[in-house]
Write a protein that holds these residues in place. Structure first.
Motif, short mmCIF file in Angstrom:
data_model
loop_
_atom_site.label_atom_id
_atom_site.label_comp_id
_atom_site.label_asym_id
_atom_site.label_seq_id
_atom_site.Cartn_x
_atom_site.Cartn_y
_atom_site.Cartn_z
N GLU A 195 4.72 16.52 -14.38
CA GLU A 195 5.10 16.56 -12.85
C GLU A 195 4.11 15.05 -11.96
OE1 GLU A 195 7.64 20.27 -12.85
OE2 GLU A 195 5.63 20.50 -13.01
N PHE A 196 3.39 14.59 -12.83
CA PHE A 196 2.37 14.37 -11.15
C PHE A 196 2.09 12.50 -11.88
CE2 PHE A 196 0.62 17.73 -11.76
CZ PHE A 196 0.34 18.90 -10.45
N ALA A 197 2.41 11.87 -10.93
CA ALA A 197 2.24 10.51 -10.27
C ALA A 197 1.38 10.70 -9.50
CB ALA A 197 3.12 10.03 -9.69
N THR A 198 -0.15 9.63 -9.92
CA THR A 198 -1.28 9.62 -9.34
C THR A 198 -1.37 7.99 -8.05
OG1 THR A 198 -2.59 8.75 -11.19
CG2 THR A 198 -2.81 11.34 -10.81
N LEU A 199 -1.96 7.80 -7.12
CA LEU A 199 -2.20 7.06 -6.75
C LEU A 199 -3.53 6.84 -6.24
CD1 LEU A 199 -0.13 8.65 -3.46
CD2 LEU A 199 0.46 7.60 -5.14
N TRP A 200 -3.91 5.41 -6.49
CA TRP A 200 -5.00 4.73 -6.65
C TRP A 200 -5.36 3.82 -5.87
CZ3 TRP A 200 -8.38 7.37 -9.68
CH2 TRP A 200 -7.90 8.38 -10.73
N GLY A 201 -6.49 3.09 -5.15
CA GLY A 201 -6.54 1.84 -5.09
C GLY A 201 -6.15 2.79 -3.16
N GLY A 202 -6.40 1.42 -2.45
CA GLY A 202 -6.45 1.57 -0.64
C GLY A 202 -6.48 0.85 0.36
N ALA A 203 -7.40 -0.24 -0.65
CA ALA A 203 -9.03 -0.57 0.54
C ALA A 203 -7.51 -1.24 1.63
CB ALA A 203 -9.90 -1.28 -0.79
N THR A 204 -8.21 -1.06 2.46
CA THR A 204 -8.08 -2.37 3.70
C THR A 204 -9.26 -2.69 4.85
OG1 THR A 204 -5.95 -0.33 4.06
CG2 THR A 204 -5.96 -2.03 5.35
N LEU A 205 -8.71 -4.56 5.65
CA LEU A 205 -9.76 -4.64 5.35
C LEU A 205 -9.61 -4.35 6.83
CD1 LEU A 205 -7.87 -8.37 5.15
CD2 LEU A 205 -9.88 -7.05 4.25
N PRO A 206 -10.81 -4.45 6.94
CA PRO A 206 -10.97 -3.00 7.65
C PRO A 206 -10.18 -3.57 9.82
CG PRO A 206 -13.16 -3.72 7.45
CD PRO A 206 -12.15 -4.58 6.61
N GLU A 207 -10.11 -5.21 10.07
CA GLU A 207 -9.16 -5.33 11.41
C GLU A 207 -8.28 -5.13 11.03
OE1 GLU A 207 -9.65 -9.60 8.33
OE2 GLU A 207 -11.01 -6.94 8.89
N TRP A 208 -7.52 -4.20 9.90
CA TRP A 208 -6.02 -4.21 9.82
C TRP A 208 -5.90 -2.59 9.80
CZ3 TRP A 208 -1.61 -6.92 10.57
CH2 TRP A 208 -1.98 -8.33 10.71
N ARG A 209 -6.93 -1.93 9.86
CA ARG A 209 -6.84 -0.40 9.81
C ARG A 209 -6.57 -0.28 11.12
NH1 ARG A 209 -13.04 0.11 7.33
NH2 ARG A 209 -12.74 -0.99 5.61
N ARG A 210 -5.83 1.29 10.56
CA ARG A 210 -5.17 1.87 12.69
C ARG A 210 -3.76 1.36 12.62
NH1 ARG A 210 -8.84 5.52 13.29
NH2 ARG A 210 -10.69 5.45 13.51
N ARG A 211 -3.23 1.11 11.40
CA ARG A 211 -1.51 0.53 11.79
C ARG A 211 -0.74 0.93 11.12
NH1 ARG A 211 -2.51 -5.85 13.19
NH2 ARG A 211 -4.74 -6.47 13.65
N GLY A 212 -0.56 1.84 10.47
CA GLY A 212 -1.02 2.09 9.55
C GLY A 212 0.34 1.84 8.35
N ILE A 213 -0.93 0.95 7.76
CA ILE A 213 -0.69 0.59 6.78
C ILE A 213 -0.58 0.89 5.64
CG2 ILE A 213 -1.16 -1.80 5.15
CD1 ILE A 213 -1.69 -3.38 7.15
N TYR A 214 -1.83 1.63 5.58
CA TYR A 214 -2.00 2.70 4.16
C TYR A 214 -0.87 4.00 4.28
CZ TYR A 214 -4.59 6.32 1.84
OH TYR A 214 -4.39 6.98 0.50
N ARG A 215 -0.82 4.48 4.92
CA ARG A 215 0.87 5.33 5.02
C ARG A 215 2.26 4.62 4.65
NH1 ARG A 215 -1.91 6.45 10.07
NH2 ARG A 215 0.35 5.37 11.15
N ALA A 216 1.88 3.19 5.19
CA ALA A 216 2.88 2.67 4.31
C ALA A 216 3.43 2.41 2.81
CB ALA A 216 3.25 1.54 5.19
N THR A 217 2.09 2.15 2.28
CA THR A 217 1.10 2.06 0.84
C THR A 217 1.87 3.59 -0.10
OG1 THR A 217 -0.14 2.01 0.58
CG2 THR A 217 -0.17 0.45 1.07
#
Length: 271
Positions: A195-217
């Motif tokens: 019943e599982f899917a697993t999430l990996w990665g998510g690295a974000t360039l420093p200057e693009w953090r805190r903009r909701g991009i990781y949450r969007a992925t």
């Protein structure tokens, strides 16, 4: 009320010792008592298990020694994935005593897919699912820019490409782009037969953090999992991503620490 015990029980039963139906070329799986051993992977091999079935003392030392011998004969590094609720309690010490080195502890967080799937789209970037080696190379370049890991380009590209080649339905890879720049990359593995899917990665360039991009992925991958009929999402969360995931509704259920054994030449940095 927390349902963490229920989520942990499902994770233990369905994910921890699962073997994919299809394996990348050159990868082999061997069983040794309660352990499942993966050899021939890009990067490093690993051993997993649901639990050790009460093995302890001298029998546990011999089980560990057999894993070291199996990978040493191939000249491969490997990871023993130790969970915070694993027994016996002295397992970590026994790994240390034979040369394993611990990496950063992460927190296993789990959420129900239905609670995470949304239509989040941050400003200034677009999300795109990718399948080409050229895009995998761009992802590897992003990872090196974020983490500074030399050699990341080769093994990460080979890993993503080989997994896509053997079973394209088992993994979906997503990039967030601003123009020609990859600012974040992440992927989701579908644990077929569970019943599982697993999430990996998510690295974000420093200057693009805190903009909701990781949450969007995360939301994008949750939507894909929902379309595929999966019930749970699981992440081995870093200290940086854990607060974001918990705000989205993920629950912490245990921890995981990679204990890594490397052949002597790898430890000395010989190339």
């Amino acid at each position: 009320m927390s349902d963490a015990p229920e989520l942990l029980a499902a994770y233990d039963a369905q994910v921890r010792d699962r073997v994919p139906d299809r394996l990348p070329k050159g990868v082999t799986v061997e069983r040794d008592g309660p352990l499942v051993r993966f050899l021939g992977l890009a990067g490093r091999g690993f051993v997993v298990y649901r639990d050790l079935g009460g093995i302890e003392g001298a029998d546990l030392d011999e089980l560990i020694a057999r894993q070291v011998r199996a990978f040493a004969e191939r000249g491969e590094s490997f990871e023993w994935k130790l969970h915070g609720h694993d027994r016996p309690e002295d397992l970590s010490q026994r790994l240390l005593e034979v040369g394993f080195e611990p990496e950063e502890t992460e927190t296993v967080v789990i959420a129900r897919v239905a609670s995470i799937a949304t239509g989040v789209q941050p400003e200034g970037v677009s999300l795109r699912e990718v399948t080409s080696r050229a895009d995998f190379e761009r992802i590897a370049a992003l990872e090196q820019a974020v983490w500074g890991h030399h050699g990341q380009e080769t093994w990460l590209v080979e890993m993503l490409e080989s997994e896509r080649a053997v079973d394209p339905d088992a993994i979906t890879i997503v990039v967030a782009e601003s123009g020609a720049t990859v600012v974040c990359a992440a992927w989701i593995r579908f644990e077929q037969g569970s019943e599982f899917a697993t999430l990996w990665g998510g690295a974000t360039l420093p200057e693009w953090r805190r903009r909701g991009i990781y949450r969007a992925t995360v939301a994008h991958r949750a939507n894909v999992a929902a379309e595929r009929g999966f019930r749970y999402l699981e992440v081995d969360a870093s200290d940086d991503s854990r607060p974001i995931l918990e705000r989205l509704g993920f629950q912490a259920v245990t921890t995981t620490t990679p204990y890594v054994w490397s052949p002597p030449t790898a430890r000395t940095g010989d190339s």
